[in-house]
Scaffold this active site. Structure first.
Site, mmCIF file in Angstrom:
data_model
loop_
_atom_site.group_PDB
_atom_site.id
_atom_site.type_symbol
_atom_site.label_atom_id
_atom_site.label_comp_id
_atom_site.label_asym_id
_atom_site.label_seq_id
_atom_site.Cartn_x
_atom_site.Cartn_y
_atom_site.Cartn_z
ATOM 1 N N TYR A 21 -5.153 15.081 40.467
ATOM 2 C CA TYR A 21 -5.427 15.462 39.075
ATOM 3 C C TYR A 21 -6.782 14.995 38.568
ATOM 4 O O TYR A 21 -7.098 15.155 37.398
ATOM 5 C CB TYR A 21 -4.324 14.932 38.155
ATOM 6 C CG TYR A 21 -3.997 13.452 38.316
ATOM 7 C CD1 TYR A 21 -4.973 12.475 38.228
ATOM 8 C CD2 TYR A 21 -2.680 13.046 38.530
ATOM 9 C CE1 TYR A 21 -4.669 11.131 38.361
ATOM 10 C CE2 TYR A 21 -2.361 11.695 38.671
ATOM 11 C CZ TYR A 21 -3.369 10.752 38.577
ATOM 12 O OH TYR A 21 -3.071 9.425 38.700
ATOM 13 N N GLY A 65 -15.349 8.149 39.044
ATOM 14 C CA GLY A 65 -15.300 7.614 40.395
ATOM 15 C C GLY A 65 -14.795 6.171 40.485
ATOM 16 O O GLY A 65 -14.073 5.704 39.618
ATOM 17 N N ARG A 133 -1.730 10.217 43.880
ATOM 18 C CA ARG A 133 -2.826 9.264 44.135
ATOM 19 C C ARG A 133 -2.895 8.938 45.632
ATOM 20 O O ARG A 133 -2.228 8.032 46.116
ATOM 21 C CB ARG A 133 -2.640 7.995 43.290
ATOM 22 C CG ARG A 133 -2.694 8.272 41.796
ATOM 23 C CD ARG A 133 -2.787 7.008 40.974
ATOM 24 N NE ARG A 133 -4.034 6.313 41.168
ATOM 25 C CZ ARG A 133 -5.179 6.598 40.538
ATOM 26 N NH1 ARG A 133 -5.218 7.574 39.653
ATOM 27 N NH2 ARG A 133 -6.266 5.901 40.788
ATOM 28 N N CYS A 257 -16.900 11.815 17.046
ATOM 29 C CA CYS A 257 -17.048 11.400 18.455
ATOM 30 C C CYS A 257 -18.416 10.768 18.708
ATOM 31 O O CYS A 257 -18.917 10.808 19.832
ATOM 32 C CB CYS A 257 -16.826 12.591 19.382
ATOM 33 S SG CYS A 257 -15.100 13.109 19.469
ATOM 34 N N CYS A 272 -19.766 11.427 26.098
ATOM 35 C CA CYS A 272 -18.353 11.082 26.313
ATOM 36 C C CYS A 272 -18.006 11.300 27.778
ATOM 37 O O CYS A 272 -18.521 12.217 28.428
ATOM 38 C CB CYS A 272 -17.475 11.985 25.426
ATOM 39 S SG CYS A 272 -15.730 11.944 25.855
ATOM 40 N N ASP A 273 -17.113 10.456 28.267
ATOM 41 C CA ASP A 273 -16.649 10.528 29.648
ATOM 42 C C ASP A 273 -16.120 11.925 30.009
ATOM 43 O O ASP A 273 -16.296 12.418 31.117
ATOM 44 C CB ASP A 273 -15.532 9.485 29.794
ATOM 45 C CG ASP A 273 -15.048 9.350 31.210
ATOM 46 O OD1 ASP A 273 -15.810 9.683 32.123
ATOM 47 O OD2 ASP A 273 -13.908 8.890 31.397
ATOM 48 N N CYS A 313 -4.541 21.186 10.738
ATOM 49 C CA CYS A 313 -4.731 19.733 10.610
ATOM 50 C C CYS A 313 -4.923 19.329 9.148
ATOM 51 O O CYS A 313 -4.532 18.220 8.748
ATOM 52 C CB CYS A 313 -5.931 19.267 11.435
ATOM 53 S SG CYS A 313 -5.791 19.669 13.189
HETATM 54 S S1 SF4 Z 1 -12.596 10.664 24.436
HETATM 55 FE FE1 SF4 Z 1 -14.524 11.714 23.878
HETATM 56 S S2 SF4 Z 1 -13.875 13.666 22.987
HETATM 57 FE FE2 SF4 Z 1 -12.092 12.342 23.010
HETATM 58 S S3 SF4 Z 1 -12.072 11.398 20.969
HETATM 59 FE FE3 SF4 Z 1 -13.158 9.991 22.365
HETATM 60 S S4 SF4 Z 1 -15.323 10.503 22.138
HETATM 61 FE FE4 SF4 Z 1 -14.137 12.230 21.314
HETATM 62 S S1 SF4 Z 2 -2.003 19.145 13.173
HETATM 63 FE FE1 SF4 Z 2 -1.842 16.906 12.948
HETATM 64 S S2 SF4 Z 2 -0.964 16.176 14.855
HETATM 65 FE FE2 SF4 Z 2 -1.737 18.251 15.226
HETATM 66 S S3 SF4 Z 2 -3.784 17.979 16.020
HETATM 67 FE FE3 SF4 Z 2 -3.975 18.283 13.811
HETATM 68 S S4 SF4 Z 2 -3.982 16.219 12.916
HETATM 69 FE FE4 SF4 Z 2 -3.196 16.061 15.035
#
Ligand code: SF4
Ligand code: SF4
Length: 409
Positions: A21, A65, A133, A257, A272-273, A313
């Protein structure tokens, strides 16, 4: 510039395992097959980061990695440069996310000595862990991980367990939790496995939102019986952190983010990763200052897309804890960030059922620790005949309001 941390991939996607995965391995197949950060890039990165303010708190995360492919000498250089360039009075932390299969006694001793915090990937007992894994030669890895953990214990290295919840494990919350508990692992992090195919459908090892919600309910029920003060579960800690202090300590609960930087082996910097993509390359530590990288339009475009969420949302009672969810779970993000998170239904199922319990635990904690302040979150109350918020289309009394959740298998 607000304070930021670094997540560094010194060996890029290179790894001695081939977990089915893995979302990052494509970065290896598309590019250099033996990527390694040079000592010159390492020094420039550490020196420049330690010359920024950060309120004198500097956080380095080493990831891949598999970062231990870099070997002990590389990490000795890391510490050497950190000691050389650290401003006086500063605090430096190092975390490593590892599969732990290559932890030698020397590495464990070194990590113990310099207080590295390790995140060890372990998907539960042998049969569950070994399903996905495997080594490059398709051999099981559970025994190798446990050997690595023994070495960490021998040298008193602090570690957390990182467990990916995939199609094989999503119905095994109790079994996995009890397994970790029996091994006296007290710091858990459960990560939902969600990978999309090119057409937006979920890959076979991915879980659905509903499965995630039910997993969390089962996990909570195991934890709450006897372990509230004994076992740390990162998500639950984060919910408590918000309910008690009104603070966020994980990026996916926040409304943007602009959180940290990823540095690839060649010095390339990304937001971001989950989004190490050519079109999101912000610059390179060899050529750009952190101020330039921070002020990059691409960085802020990406960051702001978190709050460019789906219309649903805006009406959601859990918006403050979710903010549209991680962009990774919205197919097509960041450009199509209005796509509803594929885990949305899971969050709603979980929060609808368990937030009232968290509120009780949070209030008790506040009282015991003399913490005053307004409760930052209004827990919604539902009428029995109203449509359930989790999106099932059923009445609340027949869904999340039922003693036995209607979606349970
Ligand atoms: S993992 Fe990356 S995309 Fe997800 S909430 Fe955090 S900063 Fe944003
Ligand atoms: S509707 Fe609510 S639970 Fe669903 S993604 Fe948006 S904020 Fe998150």
């Amino acid at each position: 510039m607000k304070p930021f941390s670094l997540l560094i991939k010194p060996a890029s996607a290179d790894c001695n395992l081939r977990c089915e995965y893995c979302f990052y391995i494509d970065h290896l197949e598309n590019g250099n097959s033996n990527p390694r950060m040079t000592i010159e890039t390492l020094e420039i990165m550490i020196k420049s980061y330690l010359s920024t303010d950060q309120n004198k708190q500097y956080a380095f995360g080493w990831q891949g990695g598999e970062p231990t492919l870099m070997g002990l000498d590389f990490f000795k250089k890391v510490v050497e440069f950190q000691l050389k360039y650290a401003p006086s009075g500063s605090t430096i932390s190092n975390g490593i996310q590892t599969n732990a299969t290559m932890i030698t006694e020397e590495l464990a001793k070194f990590f113990g000595e310099y207080k590295f915090l390790l995140g060890v990937s372990l998907d539960g007992p042998e049969n569950l862990h070994d399903y996905y894994r495997k080594t490059i030669g398709q051999k099981p890895t559970h025994a190798l991980v446990m050997r690595g953990i023994e070495r960490l214990k021998q040298y008193s290295v602090e570690f957390n367990i990182l467990t990916l919840i995939n199609k094989q494990t999503v119905k095994k919350a109790k079994e996995i939790y009890q397994y970790l508990r029996c091994n006296e692992f007290l710091f858990h992090q459960y990560i939902p496995c969600v990978e999309f195919d090119v057409d937006g459908s979920l890959k076979p090892f991915s879980i659905t939102g509903e499965e995630w919600g039910i997993f969390l309910l089962d996990l909570f029920d195991e934890w709450v019986k006897d372990d509230v003060k004994k076992v740390s579960i990162r998500l639950f800690d984060s919910i408590m952190e918000y309910l008690v202090y009104g603070r966020y300590n994980v990026c996916y609960m926040q409304d943007n983010c602009v959180q940290y930087f990823v540095v690839e082996y060649d010095g390339g910097v990304y937001p971001c990763d989950f989004f190490v993509e050519d079109n999101l390359l912000l610059g390179n530590v060899n050529n750009n200052s952190w101020e330039e990288l921070y002020n990059s339009q691409t960085y802020h475009y990406f960051g702001n897309q978190k709050s460019n969420w789906n219309e649903e949302c805006n009406l959601c009672p859990y918006l403050k804890l979710c903010h549209g969810d991680c962009q990774k779970f919205r197919y097509g993000a960041p450009n199509h960030s209005k796509q509803l998170s594929s885990l949305c239904r899971g969050w709603r199922i979980f929060y609808t059922r368990k937030l009232p319990r968290f509120k009780i635990i949070a209030e008790k904690f506040k009282k015991e620790n003399n913490i005053n302040g307004i409760f930052p979150f209004k827990i919604p109350k539902f009428r029995r005949n109203e449509q359930c918020i989790c999106g099932s289309g059923k009445k609340y009394k027949n869904c999340c309001g039922s003693p036995k959740i209607a979606t349970e298998p």
